[in-house]
Write a protein that holds these residues in place. Structure first.
Motif, mmCIF file in Angstrom:
data_model
loop_
_atom_site.group_PDB
_atom_site.id
_atom_site.type_symbol
_atom_site.label_atom_id
_atom_site.label_comp_id
_atom_site.label_asym_id
_atom_site.label_seq_id
_atom_site.Cartn_x
_atom_site.Cartn_y
_atom_site.Cartn_z
ATOM 1 N N SER A 67 0.832 -1.204 0.000
ATOM 2 C CA SER A 67 0.000 0.000 0.000
ATOM 3 C C SER A 67 0.867 1.254 0.000
ATOM 4 C CB SER A 67 -0.972 0.002 1.180
ATOM 5 O OG SER A 67 -0.271 0.101 2.391
ATOM 6 N N ARG A 68 2.036 1.211 0.647
ATOM 7 C CA ARG A 68 2.967 2.359 0.635
ATOM 8 C C ARG A 68 3.489 2.596 -0.784
ATOM 9 N NH1 ARG A 68 4.114 6.945 1.859
ATOM 10 N NH2 ARG A 68 6.247 7.574 2.175
ATOM 11 N N THR A 69 3.844 1.491 -1.465
ATOM 12 C CA THR A 69 4.327 1.602 -2.843
ATOM 13 C C THR A 69 3.221 2.130 -3.744
ATOM 14 O OG1 THR A 69 5.714 -0.308 -2.394
ATOM 15 C CG2 THR A 69 5.489 0.302 -4.681
ATOM 16 N N ASP A 70 1.999 1.608 -3.569
ATOM 17 C CA ASP A 70 0.855 2.068 -4.354
ATOM 18 C C ASP A 70 0.605 3.552 -4.118
ATOM 19 O OD1 ASP A 70 0.544 -0.429 -5.302
ATOM 20 O OD2 ASP A 70 -1.255 -0.930 -4.154
ATOM 21 N N GLU A 71 0.717 3.955 -2.848
ATOM 22 C CA GLU A 71 0.491 5.358 -2.484
ATOM 23 C C GLU A 71 1.502 6.255 -3.198
ATOM 24 O OE1 GLU A 71 1.010 7.729 1.546
ATOM 25 O OE2 GLU A 71 -0.322 6.012 1.828
ATOM 26 N N MET A 72 2.762 5.816 -3.232
ATOM 27 C CA MET A 72 3.810 6.596 -3.905
ATOM 28 C C MET A 72 3.532 6.661 -5.412
ATOM 29 S SD MET A 72 5.883 7.965 -1.845
ATOM 30 C CE MET A 72 7.289 8.424 -2.838
ATOM 31 N N ALA A 73 3.137 5.519 -5.985
ATOM 32 C CA ALA A 73 2.835 5.483 -7.420
ATOM 33 C C ALA A 73 1.646 6.395 -7.721
ATOM 34 C CB ALA A 73 2.548 4.061 -7.865
ATOM 35 N N ASP A 74 0.606 6.331 -6.887
ATOM 36 C CA ASP A 74 -0.561 7.199 -7.060
ATOM 37 C C ASP A 74 -0.156 8.666 -6.985
ATOM 38 O OD1 ASP A 74 -2.113 4.975 -7.310
ATOM 39 O OD2 ASP A 74 -3.022 5.112 -5.316
ATOM 40 N N GLN A 75 0.713 8.980 -6.012
ATOM 41 C CA GLN A 75 1.184 10.357 -5.829
ATOM 42 C C GLN A 75 1.938 10.823 -7.076
ATOM 43 O OE1 GLN A 75 0.675 12.250 -2.900
ATOM 44 N NE2 GLN A 75 1.505 13.975 -4.003
ATOM 45 N N GLU A 76 2.775 9.943 -7.633
ATOM 46 C CA GLU A 76 3.543 10.310 -8.824
ATOM 47 C C GLU A 76 2.630 10.536 -10.028
ATOM 48 O OE1 GLU A 76 6.982 7.840 -9.559
ATOM 49 O OE2 GLU A 76 7.641 8.099 -7.495
ATOM 50 N N ILE A 77 1.629 9.663 -10.191
ATOM 51 C CA ILE A 77 0.672 9.817 -11.292
ATOM 52 C C ILE A 77 -0.090 11.129 -11.121
ATOM 53 C CG2 ILE A 77 -1.474 8.894 -12.297
ATOM 54 C CD1 ILE A 77 -0.292 6.059 -11.527
ATOM 55 N N TYR A 78 -0.512 11.397 -9.892
ATOM 56 C CA TYR A 78 -1.259 12.626 -9.582
ATOM 57 C C TYR A 78 -0.404 13.856 -9.899
ATOM 58 C CZ TYR A 78 -3.311 16.381 -6.830
ATOM 59 O OH TYR A 78 -3.823 17.587 -6.445
ATOM 60 N N THR A 79 0.844 13.878 -9.404
ATOM 61 C CA THR A 79 1.693 15.056 -9.620
ATOM 62 C C THR A 79 2.016 15.238 -11.103
ATOM 63 O OG1 THR A 79 3.661 13.763 -9.051
ATOM 64 C CG2 THR A 79 2.756 15.129 -7.324
ATOM 65 N N GLU A 80 2.184 14.126 -11.824
ATOM 66 C CA GLU A 80 2.452 14.198 -13.266
ATOM 67 C C GLU A 80 1.271 14.855 -13.991
ATOM 68 O OE1 GLU A 80 4.947 13.946 -16.336
ATOM 69 O OE2 GLU A 80 5.474 13.163 -14.365
ATOM 70 N N LYS A 81 0.054 14.476 -13.617
ATOM 71 C CA LYS A 81 -1.149 15.072 -14.229
ATOM 72 C C LYS A 81 -1.217 16.566 -13.933
ATOM 73 C CE LYS A 81 -4.434 11.239 -14.406
ATOM 74 N NZ LYS A 81 -5.541 10.598 -13.707
ATOM 75 N N GLN A 82 -0.977 16.924 -12.662
ATOM 76 C CA GLN A 82 -1.029 18.336 -12.260
ATOM 77 C C GLN A 82 0.061 19.135 -12.975
ATOM 78 O OE1 GLN A 82 -4.021 17.642 -11.147
ATOM 79 N NE2 GLN A 82 -3.797 19.384 -9.795
ATOM 80 N N MET A 83 1.259 18.529 -13.087
ATOM 81 C CA MET A 83 2.381 19.189 -13.754
ATOM 82 C C MET A 83 2.037 19.452 -15.212
ATOM 83 S SD MET A 83 5.557 20.097 -12.990
ATOM 84 C CE MET A 83 5.448 21.604 -13.927
ATOM 85 N N ASN A 84 1.458 18.455 -15.886
ATOM 86 C CA ASN A 84 1.096 18.624 -17.296
ATOM 87 C C ASN A 84 0.052 19.718 -17.484
ATOM 88 O OD1 ASN A 84 2.858 16.841 -18.526
ATOM 89 N ND2 ASN A 84 1.545 15.088 -18.136
ATOM 90 N N LYS A 85 -0.927 19.770 -16.564
ATOM 91 C CA LYS A 85 -1.959 20.821 -16.644
ATOM 92 C C LYS A 85 -1.317 22.202 -16.553
ATOM 93 C CE LYS A 85 -5.901 18.538 -14.473
ATOM 94 N NZ LYS A 85 -6.695 18.510 -13.245
ATOM 95 N N MET A 86 -0.429 22.373 -15.547
ATOM 96 C CA MET A 86 0.214 23.674 -15.348
ATOM 97 C C MET A 86 1.121 24.016 -16.527
ATOM 98 S SD MET A 86 0.446 26.408 -13.581
ATOM 99 C CE MET A 86 -0.221 26.128 -11.945
ATOM 100 N N LYS A 87 1.902 23.049 -16.993
ATOM 101 C CA LYS A 87 2.797 23.274 -18.134
ATOM 102 C C LYS A 87 1.991 23.741 -19.349
ATOM 103 C CE LYS A 87 3.616 19.970 -20.929
ATOM 104 N NZ LYS A 87 3.978 18.721 -21.593
#
Length: 188
Positions: A29-49
Protein backbone atom coordinates in the motif's frame (compact mmCIF):
# COMPACT_ATOMS: atom_id res chain seq x y z
CA UNK A 1 2.36 -31.67 27.07
CA UNK A 2 3.01 -32.69 23.43
CA UNK A 3 -0.43 -31.38 22.43
CA UNK A 4 0.30 -28.07 24.15
CA UNK A 5 3.58 -27.78 22.30
CA UNK A 6 1.84 -28.45 18.94
CA UNK A 7 -0.82 -25.88 19.72
CA UNK A 8 1.82 -23.28 20.72
CA UNK A 9 3.80 -24.06 17.57
CA UNK A 10 0.66 -23.75 15.40
CA UNK A 11 -0.21 -20.42 17.05
CA UNK A 12 3.33 -19.11 16.53
CA UNK A 13 3.20 -20.16 12.86
CA UNK A 14 -0.17 -18.45 12.45
CA UNK A 15 1.17 -15.26 14.09
CA UNK A 16 4.22 -15.28 11.80
CA UNK A 17 2.05 -15.76 8.71
CA UNK A 18 -0.26 -12.94 9.80
CA UNK A 19 2.62 -10.56 10.55
CA UNK A 20 4.31 -11.33 7.19
CA UNK A 21 1.00 -10.80 5.38
CA UNK A 22 0.49 -7.52 7.27
CA UNK A 23 4.00 -6.34 6.37
CA UNK A 24 3.50 -7.22 2.71
CA UNK A 25 0.20 -5.38 2.47
CA UNK A 26 1.64 -2.39 4.35
CA UNK A 27 4.62 -2.27 1.97
CA UNK A 28 2.39 -2.72 -1.05
CA UNK A 29 0.00 0.00 0.00
CA UNK A 30 2.97 2.36 0.63
CA UNK A 31 4.33 1.60 -2.84
CA UNK A 32 0.85 2.07 -4.35
CA UNK A 33 0.49 5.36 -2.48
CA UNK A 34 3.81 6.60 -3.91
CA UNK A 35 2.84 5.48 -7.42
CA UNK A 36 -0.56 7.20 -7.06
CA UNK A 37 1.18 10.36 -5.83
CA UNK A 38 3.54 10.31 -8.82
CA UNK A 39 0.67 9.82 -11.29
CA UNK A 40 -1.26 12.63 -9.58
CA UNK A 41 1.69 15.06 -9.62
CA UNK A 42 2.45 14.20 -13.27
CA UNK A 43 -1.15 15.07 -14.23
CA UNK A 44 -1.03 18.34 -12.26
CA UNK A 45 2.38 19.19 -13.75
CA UNK A 46 1.10 18.62 -17.30
CA UNK A 47 -1.96 20.82 -16.64
CA UNK A 48 0.21 23.67 -15.35
CA UNK A 49 2.80 23.27 -18.13
CA UNK A 50 0.05 23.42 -20.79
CA UNK A 51 -1.46 26.57 -19.23
CA UNK A 52 1.95 28.30 -19.07
CA UNK A 53 2.81 27.37 -22.67
CA UNK A 54 -0.64 28.43 -23.94
CA UNK A 55 -0.25 31.87 -22.29
CA UNK A 56 3.29 32.32 -23.67
CA UNK A 57 2.23 31.25 -27.19
CA UNK A 58 -0.75 33.59 -27.13
CA UNK A 59 1.33 36.38 -25.51
CA UNK A 60 -1.37 36.46 -22.83
CA UNK A 61 0.29 38.46 -20.07
CA UNK A 62 -2.88 38.72 -17.95
CA UNK A 63 -3.56 34.98 -18.25
CA UNK A 64 0.01 34.23 -17.17
CA UNK A 65 -0.28 36.65 -14.27
CA UNK A 66 -3.46 34.92 -13.04
CA UNK A 67 -1.63 31.57 -12.95
CA UNK A 68 0.61 32.89 -10.17
CA UNK A 69 -0.66 32.38 -6.63
CA UNK A 70 -2.16 35.42 -4.89
CA UNK A 71 0.77 35.36 -2.48
CA UNK A 72 3.33 35.21 -5.30
CA UNK A 73 1.60 38.11 -7.10
CA UNK A 74 1.99 40.20 -3.93
CA UNK A 75 5.65 39.28 -3.41
CA UNK A 76 7.12 39.38 -6.92
CA UNK A 77 8.60 42.82 -7.47
CA UNK A 78 7.56 44.41 -10.81
CA UNK A 79 5.55 41.35 -11.87
CA UNK A 80 4.14 43.12 -14.95
CA UNK A 81 7.61 44.12 -16.14
CA UNK A 82 8.94 40.60 -15.61
CA UNK A 83 5.99 39.08 -17.48
CA UNK A 84 6.73 41.44 -20.41
CA UNK A 85 10.39 40.32 -20.35
CA UNK A 86 9.40 36.64 -20.24
CA UNK A 87 7.01 36.92 -23.19
CA UNK A 88 9.48 39.20 -25.01
CA UNK A 89 12.27 36.60 -24.67
CA UNK A 90 10.42 34.46 -27.24
CA UNK A 91 10.51 37.25 -29.89
CA UNK A 92 7.04 36.30 -31.11
CA UNK A 93 8.06 32.65 -31.66
CA UNK A 94 5.84 29.88 -30.36
CA UNK A 95 6.74 26.85 -28.25
CA UNK A 96 6.23 23.73 -30.36
CA UNK A 97 7.31 21.05 -27.89
CA UNK A 98 8.28 20.70 -24.24
CA UNK A 99 10.07 17.57 -23.10
CA UNK A 100 10.32 17.03 -19.35
CA UNK A 101 13.87 16.75 -18.04
CA UNK A 102 13.13 15.86 -14.47
CA UNK A 103 10.22 16.50 -12.16
CA UNK A 104 9.83 16.28 -8.45
CA UNK A 105 7.47 17.00 -5.64
CA UNK A 106 7.59 17.68 -1.93
CA UNK A 107 4.78 16.80 0.44
CA UNK A 108 1.81 14.51 -0.12
CA UNK A 109 -1.94 14.56 0.26
CA UNK A 110 -1.45 13.78 3.95
CA UNK A 111 1.48 16.19 4.50
CA UNK A 112 0.63 19.42 2.74
CA UNK A 113 1.67 21.74 1.19
CA UNK A 114 2.48 19.88 -2.04
CA UNK A 115 5.08 21.59 -4.22
CA UNK A 116 5.60 20.30 -7.76
CA UNK A 117 8.38 21.33 -10.14
CA UNK A 118 9.90 20.30 -13.46
CA UNK A 119 12.54 21.31 -16.00
CA UNK A 120 11.60 21.26 -19.69
CA UNK A 121 13.63 21.34 -22.88
CA UNK A 122 11.46 23.46 -25.14
CA UNK A 123 11.73 23.82 -28.91
CA UNK A 124 10.45 26.95 -30.63
CA UNK A 125 8.95 27.13 -34.12
CA UNK A 126 12.16 28.84 -35.37
CA UNK A 127 14.26 25.86 -34.17
CA UNK A 128 15.73 27.57 -31.09
CA UNK A 129 15.92 25.51 -27.91
CA UNK A 130 15.36 26.96 -24.45
CA UNK A 131 15.08 25.47 -20.98
CA UNK A 132 11.97 26.23 -18.92
CA UNK A 133 11.60 25.53 -15.20
CA UNK A 134 8.13 25.61 -13.64
CA UNK A 135 7.43 25.38 -9.91
CA UNK A 136 4.04 25.58 -8.23
CA UNK A 137 2.17 24.81 -5.05
CA UNK A 138 -0.62 22.37 -5.83
CA UNK A 139 -2.30 21.98 -2.44
CA UNK A 140 -2.22 23.98 0.75
CA UNK A 141 -5.52 23.81 2.63
CA UNK A 142 -4.16 25.99 5.46
CA UNK A 143 -2.96 28.81 3.18
CA UNK A 144 -4.98 28.72 -0.07
CA UNK A 145 -3.54 32.08 -1.21
CA UNK A 146 -0.20 30.24 -1.68
CA UNK A 147 -1.68 27.71 -4.14
CA UNK A 148 -0.71 27.98 -7.83
CA UNK A 149 2.35 29.08 -9.78
CA UNK A 150 5.36 30.15 -7.71
CA UNK A 151 8.22 30.42 -10.17
CA UNK A 152 9.08 30.39 -13.84
CA UNK A 153 12.72 30.29 -14.79
CA UNK A 154 13.62 30.63 -18.46
CA UNK A 155 17.07 29.94 -19.84
CA UNK A 156 17.34 31.13 -23.43
CA UNK A 157 19.68 28.21 -24.17
CA UNK A 158 19.27 24.43 -24.23
CA UNK A 159 20.39 22.18 -21.39
CA UNK A 160 23.22 20.94 -23.70
CA UNK A 161 24.49 24.52 -24.07
CA UNK A 162 24.30 25.28 -20.34
CA UNK A 163 27.69 26.74 -19.30
CA UNK A 164 29.78 24.57 -16.96
CA UNK A 165 29.89 27.34 -14.35
CA UNK A 166 26.09 27.87 -14.35
CA UNK A 167 24.96 27.78 -10.71
CA UNK A 168 21.56 26.22 -11.43
CA UNK A 169 19.56 29.38 -10.97
CA UNK A 170 17.30 30.05 -8.02
CA UNK A 171 15.81 27.74 -5.46
CA UNK A 172 12.59 26.05 -6.66
CA UNK A 173 10.48 27.56 -3.86
CA UNK A 174 11.56 31.16 -4.52
CA UNK A 175 8.79 33.36 -5.86
CA UNK A 176 9.64 34.99 -9.15
CA UNK A 177 10.26 35.09 -12.86
CA UNK A 178 13.92 34.62 -13.71
CA UNK A 179 15.32 34.95 -17.22
CA UNK A 180 18.87 33.92 -18.06
CA UNK A 181 20.83 34.32 -21.29
CA UNK A 182 24.30 32.98 -22.12
CA UNK A 183 25.64 36.50 -21.37
CA UNK A 184 23.75 36.91 -18.10
CA UNK A 185 23.51 33.87 -15.85
CA UNK A 186 24.30 33.09 -12.21
CA UNK A 187 27.81 31.67 -11.89
CA UNK A 188 28.98 29.19 -9.28
Amino acid sequence: CGAMRKLTCALLCLLMILSIAFCLTACKSRTDEMADQEIYTEKQMNKMKNKVIKCINEQDKEGLKKLFSKDAQKHIEDLDGKLDQLIGAFNGNKIESAKGEGSGFEGSVSTQPIHIYEDYNITLNNGDEYTLFVSFCDKNDNEPEKVSLIQIELRTFSSEKTPKDFSGGTYKDDYGIFIYTLQNYPKE
